[in-house]
Structure formats: C-alpha cells, structure tokens
Scaffold this active site. Structure first.
Site, PDB file in Angstrom:
ATOM      1  CB  ALA A 188      -0.971  -0.092   0.921  1.00 47.85           C
ATOM      2  CB  SER A 189       0.793   4.529   2.048  1.00 45.92           C
ATOM      3  OG  SER A 189      -0.543   4.710   1.419  1.00 45.92           O
ATOM      4  CB  THR A 190       4.758   1.074   3.181  1.00 48.32           C
ATOM      5  OG1 THR A 190       4.722  -0.386   2.518  1.00 48.32           O
ATOM      6  CG2 THR A 190       4.554   0.689   4.053  1.00 48.32           C
TER       7      THR A 190
END
Length: 148
Positions: A88-90
């Site tokens: 995801a956002s990592t």
C-alpha cells in the site's frame, strides 16, 4: 520489530534500485552468487516469521529471485518470487522520489500526461498529469477501495 525489519528491507532494496551511483550498488557490480544474496537475507529466512521476496535484475535481465520466510504465518505458507505483497502506501515516497529524479534528469516531465505512459487507459487519462498523481489530485480511484 518485524515491521521495522521489513521496512528496512524495502528501503535497502529501493536505495539500490533508485540510486545506482551509491557505494553499495557499485560493490554489487559483479554478479552476486546465490550464497552471497542468501547471506544478506538470512535473517528473513525463518520458519516462524514473515519474510520477503528478492529479485536481482542486471542489465535488464532477471538473474536471481527467491522468497524468504513466510507469506502467511497461520498457514505456514512460504514466500516465493511470485508472492504478492500488499504494501500500500509504504512505497509512495519511493515512487515519488524516483519520479522526481527522472524529472531532474529530464527523462520525463511532471506535466506529462498519464496517457503518454499508459495509452490503454480510458480517454480521461489524457487530462491527468504525473504532477496530479504525485499530489493525489488526479481523481483516479484507489484500486483496493474499489475492490471492497
């Protein structure tokens, strides 16, 4: 602690890919052996904890890929090179940094249309720029949100 180790692994791999001028990348100029790679990632090769997957690409060719540790602890499913990680956002900051480096090297422009790189997108992509994507103002919906 495992989450921190996993993020460190992502950072190391991204640093090698994004900044090939650094000393670590130069020391990897020779083709690494499977034993050398295994020794780097041996900490993630545990039977009771999550791990990751590694791919080494040299001159555009895949020369090594392997999964380490578990993809699913509950069911003892090992990681493989084909394991899908929902990170995801990592990864957003690394993608943004890479795009900015490419813009700095004049290999793309932040004003380039999404359609330039993905002509298979619907026509609305002609109006969306890389800058819009970086600023999260493109209007493109989140895939995972749509699946739910």
């Amino acid at each position: 602690m495992l989450k921190i180790k996993s993020l460190i692994l992502v950072y190391i791999c991204t640093a090698i890919c994004v900044f090939p001028q650094n000393a670590l990348a130069k020391s990897l100029a020779a083709e690494p052996s499977q034993q050398e790679i295994d020794s780097i990632f041996s900490e993630w090769e545990q039977v009771d904890q999550p791990g990751g997957a590694v791919a080494v690409i040299k001159e555009g060719k895949l020369i090594f890929s392997k999964g380490y540790g578990l993809a699913n602890i509950e069911h003892s499913v090992p990681n493989t090179p084909a394991t899908v990680f929902r990170i995801a956002s990592t990864s957003k900051q690394f993608t943004a940094a890479t795009i900015l480096l490419l813009a700095q090297q004049q290999k793309l422009s932040l004003n380039d249309s999404l359609y330039t790189f993905f002509p298979e997108f619907p026509d609305y992509a002609k109006e969306i720029t890389i800058r819009d994507l970086l600023h999260h103002t493109s209007g493109v919906r989140d895939l995972l949100t749509l699946k739910n």
